[in-house]
Design a protein around this motif. Sequence first.
Motif, PDB file in Angstrom:
ATOM      1  N   ASN A  77       0.887  -1.159   0.000  1.00  0.00           N
ATOM      2  CA  ASN A  77       0.000   0.000   0.000  1.00  0.00           C
ATOM      3  C   ASN A  77       0.923   1.206   0.000  1.00  0.00           C
ATOM      4  O   ASN A  77       2.000   1.175   0.619  1.00  0.00           O
ATOM      5  N   ILE A  78       0.505   2.254  -0.678  1.00  0.00           N
ATOM      6  CA  ILE A  78       1.359   3.427  -0.834  1.00  0.00           C
ATOM      7  C   ILE A  78       0.591   4.682  -0.424  1.00  0.00           C
ATOM      8  O   ILE A  78      -0.567   4.851  -0.805  1.00  0.00           O
ATOM      9  N   LYS A  79       1.266   5.534   0.338  1.00  0.00           N
ATOM     10  CA  LYS A  79       0.734   6.865   0.646  1.00  0.00           C
ATOM     11  C   LYS A  79       1.639   7.876  -0.034  1.00  0.00           C
ATOM     12  O   LYS A  79       2.852   7.881   0.188  1.00  0.00           O
ATOM     13  N   LEU A  80       1.037   8.717  -0.841  1.00  0.00           N
ATOM     14  CA  LEU A  80       1.753   9.767  -1.557  1.00  0.00           C
ATOM     15  C   LEU A  80       1.339  11.107  -0.969  1.00  0.00           C
ATOM     16  O   LEU A  80       0.184  11.518  -1.086  1.00  0.00           O
ATOM     17  N   PHE A  81       2.279  11.759  -0.298  1.00  0.00           N
ATOM     18  CA  PHE A  81       2.046  13.099   0.242  1.00  0.00           C
ATOM     19  C   PHE A  81       2.661  14.094  -0.719  1.00  0.00           C
ATOM     20  O   PHE A  81       3.830  13.954  -1.105  1.00  0.00           O
ATOM     21  N   LEU A  82       1.889  15.094  -1.124  1.00  0.00           N
ATOM     22  CA  LEU A  82       2.366  16.082  -2.091  1.00  0.00           C
ATOM     23  C   LEU A  82       1.826  17.451  -1.743  1.00  0.00           C
ATOM     24  O   LEU A  82       0.973  17.601  -0.888  1.00  0.00           O
ATOM     25  N   GLY A  83       2.357  18.424  -2.442  1.00  0.00           N
ATOM     26  CA  GLY A  83       1.825  19.787  -2.352  1.00  0.00           C
ATOM     27  C   GLY A  83       1.508  20.244  -3.762  1.00  0.00           C
ATOM     28  O   GLY A  83       2.386  20.208  -4.628  1.00  0.00           O
ATOM     29  N   THR A  84       0.278  20.639  -4.021  1.00  0.00           N
ATOM     30  CA  THR A  84      -0.064  21.129  -5.362  1.00  0.00           C
ATOM     31  C   THR A  84       0.596  22.473  -5.631  1.00  0.00           C
ATOM     32  O   THR A  84       0.545  22.980  -6.743  1.00  0.00           O
ATOM     33  N   TRP A  85       1.270  23.018  -4.636  1.00  0.00           N
ATOM     34  CA  TRP A  85       2.018  24.273  -4.706  1.00  0.00           C
ATOM     35  C   TRP A  85       3.507  24.037  -4.881  1.00  0.00           C
ATOM     36  O   TRP A  85       4.274  24.974  -5.059  1.00  0.00           O
ATOM     37  N   CYS A  86       3.956  22.797  -4.830  1.00  0.00           N
ATOM     38  CA  CYS A  86       5.373  22.447  -4.738  1.00  0.00           C
ATOM     39  C   CYS A  86       5.944  22.001  -6.081  1.00  0.00           C
ATOM     40  O   CYS A  86       5.420  21.093  -6.723  1.00  0.00           O
ATOM     41  N   GLY A  87       7.052  22.618  -6.488  1.00  0.00           N
ATOM     42  CA  GLY A  87       7.705  22.272  -7.750  1.00  0.00           C
ATOM     43  C   GLY A  87       8.156  20.827  -7.824  1.00  0.00           C
ATOM     44  O   GLY A  87       8.019  20.175  -8.862  1.00  0.00           O
ATOM     45  N   ASP A  88       8.701  20.285  -6.728  1.00  0.00           N
ATOM     46  CA  ASP A  88       9.133  18.886  -6.722  1.00  0.00           C
ATOM     47  C   ASP A  88       7.942  17.945  -6.889  1.00  0.00           C
ATOM     48  O   ASP A  88       8.027  16.944  -7.603  1.00  0.00           O
ATOM     49  N   SER A  89       6.829  18.260  -6.236  1.00  0.00           N
ATOM     50  CA  SER A  89       5.615  17.447  -6.386  1.00  0.00           C
ATOM     51  C   SER A  89       5.098  17.515  -7.819  1.00  0.00           C
ATOM     52  O   SER A  89       4.679  16.500  -8.387  1.00  0.00           O
ATOM     53  N   LYS A  90       5.130  18.701  -8.390  1.00  0.00           N
ATOM     54  CA  LYS A  90       4.660  18.868  -9.767  1.00  0.00           C
ATOM     55  C   LYS A  90       5.515  18.077 -10.754  1.00  0.00           C
ATOM     56  O   LYS A  90       5.021  17.617 -11.777  1.00  0.00           O
ATOM     57  N   ARG A  91       6.774  17.893 -10.439  1.00  0.00           N
ATOM     58  CA  ARG A  91       7.671  17.120 -11.309  1.00  0.00           C
ATOM     59  C   ARG A  91       7.506  15.611 -11.079  1.00  0.00           C
ATOM     60  O   ARG A  91       7.351  14.845 -12.021  1.00  0.00           O
ATOM     61  N   GLU A  92       7.552  15.174  -9.823  1.00  0.00           N
ATOM     62  CA  GLU A  92       7.630  13.746  -9.514  1.00  0.00           C
ATOM     63  C   GLU A  92       6.281  13.020  -9.511  1.00  0.00           C
ATOM     64  O   GLU A  92       6.210  11.848  -9.893  1.00  0.00           O
ATOM     65  N   CYS A  93       5.219  13.671  -9.081  1.00  0.00           N
ATOM     66  CA  CYS A  93       3.937  12.974  -8.927  1.00  0.00           C
ATOM     67  C   CYS A  93       3.342  12.484 -10.240  1.00  0.00           C
ATOM     68  O   CYS A  93       2.891  11.334 -10.306  1.00  0.00           O
ATOM     69  N   PRO A  94       3.316  13.276 -11.306  1.00  0.00           N
ATOM     70  CA  PRO A  94       2.802  12.722 -12.573  1.00  0.00           C
ATOM     71  C   PRO A  94       3.634  11.538 -13.048  1.00  0.00           C
ATOM     72  O   PRO A  94       3.086  10.540 -13.542  1.00  0.00           O
ATOM     73  N   ARG A  95       4.931  11.596 -12.862  1.00  0.00           N
ATOM     74  CA  ARG A  95       5.814  10.484 -13.239  1.00  0.00           C
ATOM     75  C   ARG A  95       5.489   9.245 -12.418  1.00  0.00           C
ATOM     76  O   ARG A  95       5.393   8.131 -12.943  1.00  0.00           O
ATOM     77  N   PHE A  96       5.330   9.443 -11.107  1.00  0.00           N
ATOM     78  CA  PHE A  96       5.046   8.319 -10.221  1.00  0.00           C
ATOM     79  C   PHE A  96       3.725   7.647 -10.589  1.00  0.00           C
ATOM     80  O   PHE A  96       3.645   6.413 -10.653  1.00  0.00           O
ATOM     81  N   LYS A 131       0.041  12.955  10.389  1.00  0.00           N
ATOM     82  CA  LYS A 131       0.458  12.885  11.796  1.00  0.00           C
ATOM     83  C   LYS A 131       1.195  11.580  12.090  1.00  0.00           C
ATOM     84  O   LYS A 131       0.758  10.505  11.721  1.00  0.00           O
ATOM     85  N   GLY A 132       2.339  11.727  12.754  1.00  0.00           N
ATOM     86  CA  GLY A 132       3.127  10.574  13.153  1.00  0.00           C
ATOM     87  C   GLY A 132       3.978   9.978  12.044  1.00  0.00           C
ATOM     88  O   GLY A 132       4.683   8.994  12.261  1.00  0.00           O
ATOM     89  N   LEU A 133       3.934  10.565  10.843  1.00  0.00           N
ATOM     90  CA  LEU A 133       4.683  10.011   9.716  1.00  0.00           C
ATOM     91  C   LEU A 133       5.921  10.829   9.364  1.00  0.00           C
ATOM     92  O   LEU A 133       6.611  10.515   8.401  1.00  0.00           O
ATOM     93  N   ASN A 134       6.190  11.882  10.102  1.00  0.00           N
ATOM     94  CA  ASN A 134       7.401  12.683   9.918  1.00  0.00           C
ATOM     95  C   ASN A 134       7.584  13.145   8.469  1.00  0.00           C
ATOM     96  O   ASN A 134       8.608  12.874   7.845  1.00  0.00           O
ATOM     97  N   ILE A 135       6.581  13.829   7.951  1.00  0.00           N
ATOM     98  CA  ILE A 135       6.661  14.361   6.592  1.00  0.00           C
ATOM     99  C   ILE A 135       7.415  15.683   6.664  1.00  0.00           C
ATOM    100  O   ILE A 135       6.904  16.676   7.170  1.00  0.00           O
ATOM    101  N   ILE A 136       8.665  15.684   6.160  1.00  0.00           N
ATOM    102  CA  ILE A 136       9.482  16.892   6.223  1.00  0.00           C
ATOM    103  C   ILE A 136       9.644  17.557   4.865  1.00  0.00           C
ATOM    104  O   ILE A 136       9.945  18.742   4.787  1.00  0.00           O
ATOM    105  N   LYS A 137       9.464  16.800   3.798  1.00  0.00           N
ATOM    106  CA  LYS A 137       9.562  17.308   2.426  1.00  0.00           C
ATOM    107  C   LYS A 137       8.458  16.665   1.595  1.00  0.00           C
ATOM    108  O   LYS A 137       8.013  15.561   1.895  1.00  0.00           O
ATOM    109  N   VAL A 138       8.049  17.358   0.550  1.00  0.00           N
ATOM    110  CA  VAL A 138       7.104  16.771  -0.398  1.00  0.00           C
ATOM    111  C   VAL A 138       7.706  16.825  -1.792  1.00  0.00           C
ATOM    112  O   VAL A 138       8.480  17.751  -2.080  1.00  0.00           O
ATOM    113  N   PRO A 139       7.395  15.834  -2.586  1.00  0.00           N
ATOM    114  CA  PRO A 139       6.553  14.694  -2.246  1.00  0.00           C
ATOM    115  C   PRO A 139       7.285  13.702  -1.351  1.00  0.00           C
ATOM    116  O   PRO A 139       8.505  13.604  -1.386  1.00  0.00           O
TER     117      PRO A 139
END
Length: 180
Positions: A77-96, A131-139
């Motif tokens: 199972n996969i959880k994908l945390f992203l920001g629709t405001w974030c350049g890295d998310s905009k690059r990596e999420c469509p690819r993923f 919460k509890g997953l230590n999300i420090i960067k997105v994606p």
Amino acid sequence: MKRVLTALHMLFILCIYAQEFNKEITTENGRQLLVGQINLEGLQSQPYGNWFQMGYKNYQPDETMVAIFKEKLSEYNIKLFLGTWCGDSKRECPRFIKILEAADFPMEQLEIIALDYRKGYYKTSPTGEEKGLNIIKVPTIIFFKNGKEVNRIVESPLETLEEDIAQIVYKKDYVPNYAY
């Protein structure tokens, strides 16, 4: 009568816990962003669809690598945390997403959570999935097996998304960027 009340009670509980998908907020400066659980329809809607569709269309997954992990990936199972405001998310999420589709990944095993960036809400979602997953960067892409986190890709892959996924599903010594 008792059955009707039980059915109504169950319906009420379901309504309370029903997750709203693709919640959009507008910031003070008029910028739109998605927060909370989202799905592919949300990513394909405007204004997000512009960057999502372009990134998706322009990316060609490494089919050789996908074939290596295709069968094993469905065990996760996969959880994908992203920001629709974030350049890295905009690059990596469509690819993923395109890689998952190339691997015939069961998309019901993917949970996508969009995080906020406003002051006081930075890297949070309205319902607290982070919460509890230590999300420090997105994606941040977290791979779970049997309910336990196995590993994650943080912000960008070390090699390529396909190579990093293969490292994770074959339990190689993979340490993501920004170790958690």
